[in-house]
Design a protein around this motif. Structure first.
Motif: not given
Length: 889
Positions: A555-581
């Motif tokens: 599960l975390l392999v996919i999460a970090y792949a989506i984030a594109g970096t290991i330098r992310i705090d999942f609790e405070k930072e989004p995995l990404g922003i979708n097409a709707s913003g």
């Protein structure tokens, strides 16, 4: 001589008088009921095989008296029920068997005596690489390339399956050795030659321990030792201490089995369990599925124990039925284990045996975590990952440091990939692999990954196209339930297409990264990241361009792949922003334990296992089409660069040679701590500027045809040149990483192989100096065979990994250990001295020997031949020489 315990033999079922067992409950010895369940397996094997020659009544008494004897370094023999091999270690084993047949014939013996007596299974799972990914035909293209590269090896293995009795080959494309063992090969109780007895196994892969999750005692041994077991020899082992690991409580809803095993790995590393068995007990065990237990047992080598064992309980019996085993055999299994007192109820504390010591883990305290960036025992909570990585960036070069100057921490390199512009920085993820038997055998984390992928796609999240994503399941069953449950298409949309059935990224078969990505990493000297659901992340193992590698749940392999970096705090930072913003956080798409379990109950069913495994030995058409010779003696092809008759037995005679003092040896290499078998004998790509590459080029091959070191383990000329060829090798003689050393007579810096050749030509013996945990990591016989061929006569280290020390013994290389409290530093050793190691005429286990330096200094070290049997092997020049002499005479 007849077995002295024949009086306790009786039929399991009076209606089948020819099916018998040794009823240990009839021993009438109160000590039996207090033994750890793992020790009961050793006891049964000793009683059943007691012949007053290889196994004596004294050995049985020592095992029964385990509570007293465990601290006394007492040697006992153990005859496992079977042997399991994978192709990287299996090819050299079959090569050795073929060469041993030649040697026995030369000495006037019957070559067909070299034949497995103990049943052996060889699973071909280490050869396939991730050459193609992110496309629907990746699996077929990778398998086609696998056969193109390895056709000669596969033909040789097919010859072996026909030439040797009692050896079964599981063809390529079937799955990973340990998952196939768990789902198909394991019996739990053997029904062989008219007797029922506990299944047990040794394997030429250190993660053989995984089968302990099903209640089968098993561990990894060197390929050399496995060959002796196959030929009917018992393993000689020191009766181990047994650490009782008590599990209590329930895991939190968001915690996976991967988080549990990484927590246990760090904990047991701190406890110190090297050379010991770990046996799990307590009410918390009943909360774990067999797949969860197998995940925990799989990483036993990473926490350092010999074996990890979950005794058989009702959940184990249920698993046998779930995986499609014959119901009548399962009933016999249960009846036998009840009769001999080996069926466990983890909720009944009155069944708890005696242990050497007890440590406890409350499963409720486990939090989501990863391990890295360079070792599996370096656990990091997911909530701390960003800060931990940024600390590692600037920290001193080491297991938790990359020594990047502070002003470079936020450097960015721009690059173009497939017509689009992207950026890479320190911590950028470039490999994300759902791989390895550790996790792909576990439906809960695999289905969890699938459900997370589904929610991610539905939320509009994507993975950057330059990230090398892959999914390599441990068996066809995994693909079956991912497809049937409807999550496979979502995994594919994120780039996690099935790329093959094998170890792949976990053992370094990660394949090439895009050239523009490699150029960007090199240009910026970036610490790029691999995230994998594997069990090993040693430096230089996963990929040469990923300096940081983290073990994580699928599960975390996919999460970090989506984030594109290991330098992310999942609790405070989004995995990404979708097409709707809209900002999408990890908590928004993480599936609950209840969701996962509901899907698992519906889709992981016995019919899947039966359908996949009933055709496992015949389904691969490419394997079926291979044409293998039928001769009992192998006809060696002098033009082959894959299969070559090894020089180990050249000049062997029936007469023993007296061991001689090692005089004026030079130090080939000087190491610090935790030098792994990946450093000593890498399995991955063959660098184009290496001695092995020069050899292959001289034989007319192009770099595209080099393949990997692992695939060429049947050729000693390649493997000797590949010894100490890891690009991340840290040799104290030099001020930079790399596979080089100083040739002291000339003062030149040379490739390790070239330096060793110079020493050999001048008649100079060699030794290696090392720190703690020398030979940690994968079970790899070439990590002993390679140094032997380079002329290394001894290794002097602070401590050894168990299997590697055994492999050194098997090759006749002396493992020396500093006295307690001493090391190269305290003794003032630089490695530039010449060493004379005095070998006395009369040897005994673990005796001290004297070492004299050309400076006039003398000191003592322990000669780590731990048993009389190991001394016998040493006098013969190694275990295989011993077996040849035995068979020839």
């Amino acid at each position: 001589m007849s077995n002295p315990f024949v009086q306790i033999v009786e039929p399991l079922d009076p209606k089948q008088p020819l099916k018998k067992f040794f009823n240990l409950s009839k021993l009438g010895d109160v000590r039996y009921g207090h033994l750890p369940f793992s020790i009961r397996v050793l006891l049964e094997a000793a009683i059943r095989n007691c012949d007053e020659f290889l196994v004596k009544k004294e050995d049985v008494e020592n095992i029964l008296n385990w509570k007293v004897v465990q601290h006394k370094n007492v040697e006992v023999p153990f005859k496992p029920a079977r042997v399991i091999l994978q192709d990287f270690t299996g090819v050299p084993a079959v090569v050795d068997f073929a060469a041993m047949r030649d040697a026995v014939k030369k000495l006037g013996g019957d070559p067909e005596k070299i034949n497995p007596i103990c049943p052996a299974d060889l699973v071909i799972d280490h050869s396939i690489q991730v050459d193609f990914n992110k496309r629907s035909d990746s699996l077929q293209k990778n398998q086609d390339l696998e056969f193109e590269r390895n056709k000669e090896r596969f033909e040789f293995l097919k010859w072996g399956s026909q030439a040797f009795k009692n050896m079964r080959i599981i063809p390529p494309g079937s799955g990973i050795i340990h998952q196939v063992n768990l789902e198909y090969l394991a019996r739990v109780v053997m029904d062989q030659d008219g007797y029922y007895y506990p299944d047990s196994v040794v394997g030429t892969d250190s993660h053989t321990t995984m089968i302990g999750g099903l209640g089968v005692l098993g561990w990894g041994v060197g390929g050399i030792e496995a060959e002796a077991v196959m030929l009917g020899q018992p393993i000689s082992m020191v009766l181990p201490e047994v650490v009782g690991y008590k599990l209590v409580g329930n895991p939190q809803p968001l915690v996976t089995s991967t988080d549990i095993v990484l927590t246990i790995t760090k904990h047991l590393r701190q406890v110190g369990v090297v050379g010991k068995f770990v046996e799990f007990f307590g009410p918390g065990v009943a909360q774990l599925s067999i797949a969860d237990r197998a995940t925990i047992a799989n990483m036993c080598p990473e926490y350092g124990a010999t074996a990890a064992y979950f005794p058989v309980d009702d959940i184990s019996i249920g698993y046998l039925i779930q995986t499609g085993r014959d119901k009548e055999k399962v009933m016999c299994t249960q009846r036998y284990l009840e009769a001999v007192g080996m069926l466990r109820d983890f909720k009944n504390s009155s069944q708890d045996p005696d242990f050497t010591q007890v440590v406890e883990l409350d499963l409720h305290t486990v939090v989501p975590c990863c391990s890295g960036p360079k070792r599996p025992q370096d656990k990091v909570a997911v909530s701390d990952m960003k800060n931990d990585f940024e600390t590692c960036l600037g920290a001193k070069q080491g297991f938790k440091g990359f020594q990047i100057a502070p002003d470079r921490h936020n450097n960015i390199v721009k690059f173009n990939f497939e017509g689009c512009d992207f950026e890479l920085g320190h911590g950028s993820v470039v490999i994300a692999a759902i791989t390895s038997c550790t996790n792909t055998s576990n439906p809960s984390v695999m289905l969890g990954a699938g459900l997370l992928a589904k929610k991610a796609v539905e939320a509009g999240l994507t993975v950057k196209p330059y990230i090398k994503t892959s999914l390599s399941p441990g068996s066809g069953v995994v693909t079956y339930y991912l497809r049937e449950s409807g999550v496979m298409s979502y995994l594919s949309q994120l780039g996690f297409d099935v790329v093959g059935y094998g170890c792949m990224t976990c053992i370094g078969n990660s394949g090439p990264l895009p050239e523009s990505v490699v150029e960007a990493i090199t240009q910026g000297d970036l610490v790029a990241v691999g995230v994998l659901s594997g069990n090993r992340n040693f430096e230089g193992r996963v990929h040469p361009n990923t300096r940081a590698n983290y073990l994580a749940s699928p599960l975390l392999v996919i999460a970090y792949a989506i984030a594109g970096t290991i330098r992310i705090d999942f609790e405070k930072e989004p995995l990404g922003i979708n097409a709707s913003g809209k900002k999408i956080f990890l908590k928004d798409i993480w599936p609950t334990r209840n969701e996962i379990q509901a899907v698992e109950r519906q889709f992981v069913i016995p019919g899947m296992f039966k359908e996949v495994y009933q055709k496992i030995e015949t389904v691969n058409k490419s394997w079926n089409a291979l044409d293998a010779p039928s001769d009992k003696l192998y006809t060696w092809n002098p033009k082959s660069t894959y299969i070559k008759s090894p020089p180990f037995f050249d000049g062997l005679t029936l007469a023993l040679q007296t061991p001689k003092t090692i005089e004026d040896a030079y130090v080939l290499l000087s190491f610090g701590d935790s030098v792994t078998t990946d450093h000593i004998s890498p399995a991955g790509n063959i660098a184009r500027n290496s001695p092995a590459a020069r050899y292959l080029t001289s034989r007319g091959l192009t770099p595209r045809e080099f393949n990997s070191y692992g695939s060429r383990r049947g050729n000693d000329a390649v493997m000797a040149r590949g010894t100490f060829a890891n690009i991340r090798l840290v040799n104290k003689f030099l001020d930079k990483q790399g596979p080089q050393t100083i040739h002291f007579p000339s003062g030149e810096t040379l490739d390790v192989f070239d330096a060793a050749e110079r020493y050999k030509q001048a008649g100079h013996p060699l030794i290696v100096l090392a720190g703690k945990e020398y030979g940690a990591g994968s079970s790899r016989d070439w990590a002993a065979k390679g140094p032997f061929l380079l002329g290394v006569k001894a290794v002097l280290a602070e401590s050894y990994e168990k299997i590697h020390r055994s492999n050194l013994v098997g090759m006749g290389v002396i493992p020396l250990q500093y006295l307690p409290g001493e090391d190269a530093g305290t003794l003032g050793l630089t490695g530039r001295e010449r060493y004379t190691i005095i070998i006395p005429e009369k040897l005994k286990p673990q005796m001290n020997v004297q070492i004299k330096l050309d400076t006039g200094k003398t000191f003592q070290a322990i000669m780590r031949f731990d048993t009389d049997v190991e001394l016998t092997y040493f006098h013969n020049g190694g275990i295989l020489n011993y077996m040849i002499r035995k068979m020839a005479s």
